[in-house]
Scaffold this motif. Sequence first.
Motif, PDB file in Angstrom:
ATOM      1  N   ARG A  58      72.193  67.659  26.772  1.00 28.71           N
ATOM      2  CA  ARG A  58      72.342  68.471  27.320  1.00 28.71           C
ATOM      3  C   ARG A  58      72.726  67.594  28.854  1.00 28.71           C
ATOM      4  N   GLU A  59      72.110  67.093  29.215  1.00 26.77           N
ATOM      5  CA  GLU A  59      72.113  66.453  30.817  1.00 26.77           C
ATOM      6  C   GLU A  59      72.198  64.671  30.568  1.00 26.77           C
ATOM      7  N   ALA A  60      72.986  64.745  29.834  1.00 26.13           N
ATOM      8  CA  ALA A  60      73.414  62.754  28.754  1.00 26.13           C
ATOM      9  C   ALA A  60      73.832  61.760  30.733  1.00 26.13           C
ATOM     10  N   ALA A  61      74.894  63.048  30.814  1.00 28.83           N
ATOM     11  CA  ALA A  61      76.077  62.722  32.240  1.00 28.83           C
ATOM     12  C   ALA A  61      74.980  62.521  32.942  1.00 28.83           C
ATOM     13  N   THR A  62      74.161  63.677  33.975  1.00 32.67           N
ATOM     14  CA  THR A  62      73.452  63.399  34.757  1.00 32.67           C
ATOM     15  C   THR A  62      72.273  62.064  34.496  1.00 32.67           C
ATOM     16  N   LEU A  63      71.938  61.714  33.599  1.00 25.68           N
ATOM     17  CA  LEU A  63      71.170  61.222  33.132  1.00 25.68           C
ATOM     18  C   LEU A  63      71.528  59.540  33.523  1.00 25.68           C
ATOM     19  N   ALA A  64      73.036  59.482  32.679  1.00 20.74           N
ATOM     20  CA  ALA A  64      73.144  58.161  33.131  1.00 20.74           C
ATOM     21  C   ALA A  64      73.658  57.727  34.287  1.00 20.74           C
ATOM     22  N   ASP A  65      74.534  58.913  35.042  1.00 16.94           N
ATOM     23  CA  ASP A  65      74.145  58.464  36.231  1.00 16.94           C
ATOM     24  C   ASP A  65      72.977  57.898  37.443  1.00 16.94           C
ATOM     25  N   LEU A  66      71.363  58.505  36.592  1.00 22.21           N
ATOM     26  CA  LEU A  66      70.259  58.694  37.301  1.00 22.21           C
ATOM     27  C   LEU A  66      70.028  56.559  36.759  1.00 22.21           C
ATOM     28  N   GLY A  67      70.598  55.845  35.708  1.00 21.42           N
ATOM     29  CA  GLY A  67      70.577  54.688  35.554  1.00 21.42           C
ATOM     30  C   GLY A  67      70.104  54.430  34.214  1.00 21.42           C
ATOM     31  N   PHE A  68      69.412  56.166  33.488  1.00 24.40           N
ATOM     32  CA  PHE A  68      69.274  55.966  32.139  1.00 24.40           C
ATOM     33  C   PHE A  68      70.633  55.860  30.773  1.00 24.40           C
TER      34      PHE A  68
END
Length: 611
Positions: free
Chosen positions: A490-500
Amino acid sequence: MSIQQLPDTLVNQIAAGEVVERPASVVKELVENALDAGARRVDIDLEEGGVRLIRIRDDGAGIAPDELPLAVSRHATSKIASLDDLEAVATLGFRGEALPSIASVSRFVLSSRRDGDVHGTSLQVDGGKLGEAAPTPHQRGTTVVVRDLFYNVPARRKFLRAERTELGHIEEWLRSLALARPDVELRVSHNGKPSRRYKGDGQPGLPGVSSGDRLGETLGEEFARHALRVEHEGAGLRLHGWIAQPVYSRASADQQYLYVNGRSIRDRSVAHAVKQAYADVLFHGRQPAYVLFLELDPTRVDVNVHPAKHEVRFRDARLVHDFVYRTLHDALAETRAGMGVAVSTGASQPAGGMPAGAGGPLPSWAAHRPQADLSLRVDDARSAYAQLYATPASAVAPVDGQGAGPVPALPPTQDERTPPLGYAIAQLHGIYVLAETGDGLIVVDMHAAHERIGYEKLKNAHDGEGLRTQPLLVPQTVAVSEREADVAEREAATLADLGFEVSRTGPQSLLLRSVPALLAHGDTEALLRDVLADLREHGESLRIRAARDELLSTMACHGAIRANRRLTIPEMNALLREMEATERSGQCNHGRPTWARFSLPEIDRWFLRGR
């Protein structure tokens, strides 16, 4: 056993198990009723910590004689009449359970008189058994007498603590109320002796501004002296109150007060936001102190989620968390060294008469600061400050026995151009810088100060570059719970912003392809799990930033000037000026103070001058 209807007395006693935990619970419910009735003065008389007697007298609107029996009936209240009222509760009480619950486990008397009534009316309830209403002399307002709490429920009574402990719980709740309602006079007596009085001469929701100084009166002068005023509005939210400067911290969370629309509550999300705001400035293991008032549309918060109304549920919990965090983070960023008190986001007033800090027009001395990178590189600092503070070139003397250099001179007068940390005059034991100000002496821990300066520069530089990611040579499979996998998806975009860069490969597995570059050599799998936990609980995660900051803090510590490093006067002045310009420079990366001020009158007292 066949199904049967429970008698009203037993129903009330069961409800009392939720509402009436101890004498402090009774005081809370009864005083909140008084405030809802418009009381401006409340007298609280106690005996044996409230177990033997609780008497609450108020000067509120009073209760109609024919409504007294209804007042001690279950689910009877004047505060709500429909579901719409419940969704926008503006009163402290609203359930209609407090009085019948308390009356079912005590010897209870309710007396009241309204304006215009010829006399008061009194109603007695003994262990839930209702008596007859009778006329009684009474002033305007209501009196509730609760005797022998839990006398008919011995199993509950044996769980009560010692008299001093129960009294302490009552005093703590009254302290919380006094902070929120400086407009109400509270008088407390215990075992026939007056024990506390809070004068009602302030304004609701503005702690510490009354002539009685509720902030110092309730939390102590030390808190008031270190309090920073917070005032910020945005996104339909308003946060105001006081937060303590990082140098004033506690071993426990005993001075943390949060109010939502005037109601004292506990909320894990807001507490987490406050903790995160202080994370970069507080000594390890210490707790921040604060008195914060959060206001929002009542329809955006559900107050009906806890029997004792200690907790609420926000419709936009993530927004509230971020709003509180950003507001306090920005306020604490202004705790620059040399400033008596920081200015928070929005309007701000210092407590205790301290001078306002950074923000607004630049002070006149700032205009004279050389526009150079004063980062304690010896050549840059010496040339810049030699021009600004040096005496004529002929006045030279050896510095540390290493040749000649300019001898800086103080300006002929200490006026408004004097910077907050003054001008350096000496170095003590290779550890401390001594500086003279217009009103005394400043002592600076040079390593701690330079550590914070370096740390803030590293953070700013890294923020300017953005968060870089590093692809893994071999993608890593991470076993997680199904809930964690749901969050990651669900939070794939947020994780990408955090570098993951993460993708779901099964019900309980993830594939990790890239990680934050700066943290690539750490335990990235454990960090990812922690981030997922934060996202699930708080809707966001600051762990990446926290882990990055910890690494940058270590780098800054190693790069800071060490003890016994001899500095020239220009170098010392360069350090002072950078401290004044650096966010959070009032404490080092580990939360220790970087500087201390000693006023001239204080120094005079050391030597008994003027006596």
